[in-house]
Design an enzyme around this catalytic site. Structure first.
Site, PDB file in Angstrom:
ATOM      1  N   GLY A  63     -10.244  19.448  -0.184  1.00  9.96           N
ATOM      2  CA  GLY A  63     -10.550  18.489  -1.230  1.00  9.96           C
ATOM      3  C   GLY A  63     -10.401  18.993  -2.649  1.00  9.96           C
ATOM      4  N   SER A  64      -9.580  20.022  -2.886  1.00 11.60           N
ATOM      5  CA  SER A  64      -9.464  20.538  -4.258  1.00 11.60           C
ATOM      6  C   SER A  64      -8.761  19.542  -5.176  1.00 11.60           C
ATOM      7  CB  SER A  64      -8.744  21.893  -4.269  1.00 11.60           C
ATOM      8  OG  SER A  64      -7.385  21.757  -3.930  1.00 11.60           O
ATOM      9  N   ASN A  65      -7.749  18.833  -4.685  1.00 17.02           N
ATOM     10  CA  ASN A  65      -7.109  17.816  -5.511  1.00 17.02           C
ATOM     11  C   ASN A  65      -8.030  16.620  -5.728  1.00 17.02           C
ATOM     12  OD1 ASN A  65      -4.393  18.446  -6.504  1.00 17.02           O
ATOM     13  ND2 ASN A  65      -3.902  18.788  -4.348  1.00 17.02           N
ATOM     14  N   LEU A 125      -0.063  10.358   8.946  1.00 19.09           N
ATOM     15  CA  LEU A 125       0.884   9.402   8.378  1.00 19.09           C
ATOM     16  C   LEU A 125       0.294   8.000   8.422  1.00 19.09           C
ATOM     17  CD1 LEU A 125       4.274  10.571   9.956  1.00 19.09           C
ATOM     18  CD2 LEU A 125       3.510  10.876   7.602  1.00 19.09           C
ATOM     19  N   HIS A 179       2.492  16.308  -2.911  1.00 23.99           N
ATOM     20  CA  HIS A 179       3.137  17.167  -1.920  1.00 23.99           C
ATOM     21  C   HIS A 179       3.561  18.477  -2.588  1.00 23.99           C
ATOM     22  CE1 HIS A 179       5.312  18.081   1.759  1.00 23.99           C
ATOM     23  NE2 HIS A 179       6.322  18.473   1.010  1.00 23.99           N
TER      24      HIS A 179
END
Length: 209
Positions: free
Chosen positions: A20-22, A100, A117
């Site tokens: 969860g860093s982003n 996906l 990405h």
């Protein structure tokens, strides 16, 4: 591409599967005003053990676990979509979400779902993008924020950041440098979407100005 006129605030959900860093970078950017008129209203994980859930809870963000194991993709996504609609979510950000999305989900949030990405797409889609870059011997790689469509990491590109590949790089060192750029690129891309700066012409995402 999003509609938040009713409240004036863009309500954002973040889907995670891991650290969860982003997600945390987006939460901080929204609170600091770097993403204007936006609020992260819920963080949803398909794994109960995702470390990002604890990070989100520490930030006072609602968290949900919607497990995918033992369920069809359709059932899993129906529950996620219902949770998003119940919270009046305008924009969905995937941040290390490792499943996906089906055409059903994509159609429900068409041009309102973003992903980040760790490569300069269209190069090195899919898993292990940093390892792919090293094995191919490229001199430059980076990260890409894109709209999510029915293809694997193939949606229209919003933002990219470039990172050099050093001679002594390992997967770990390269990944760390790319991640630092991800934490800048994702909030910047989300801010552009929230501000309504973008339009889509074919596959090209361009500024309205």
């Amino acid at each position: 591409m999003i509609s938040n006129e009713s409240s004036g605030i863009c309500r954002i959900a973040v889907l995670i599967s891991g650290r969860g860093s982003n997600m945390l970078a987006l939460v901080r950017a929204a609170r600091d005003g770097a993403i204007p008129n936006a609020q992260i209203v819920v963080v949803i994980s398909d794994r109960a053990d995702a470390p990002g859930l604890k990070l989100a809870a520490e930030q006072g963000i609602e968290t949900l676990v919607i497990e995918r194991r033992g369920r069809s993709r359709a059932d899993h996504e129906r529950e996620i979509i219902a949770a998003l609609r119940a919270r009046h979510v305008d924009l969905v950000c995937l941040a290390g979400y490792m499943r996906l999305l089906s055409p059903v989900f994509i159609e429900a949030y068409r041009w309102r779902t973003l992903n980040i990405h760790p490569s300069l797409l269209p190069s090195f889609p899919g898993l292990d993008a940093q390892r792919q870059a090293l094995e191919h011997g490229v001199k430059w790689t980076g990260c890409t924020v894109h709209f999510v469509d029915e293809t694997l990491d193939g949606g229209p590109i919003i933002e990219q950041r470039v990172v050099p590949v050093l001679d002594d790089d390992t997967v770990e060192t390269l990944s760390a440098r790319i991640l630092a750029e991800e934490h800048k690129a994702y909030p910047a891309a989300v801010a552009r979407v929230v501000r309504g700066e973008l339009r889509l012409i074919g596959r090209r995402v361009i500024s309205k100005s």
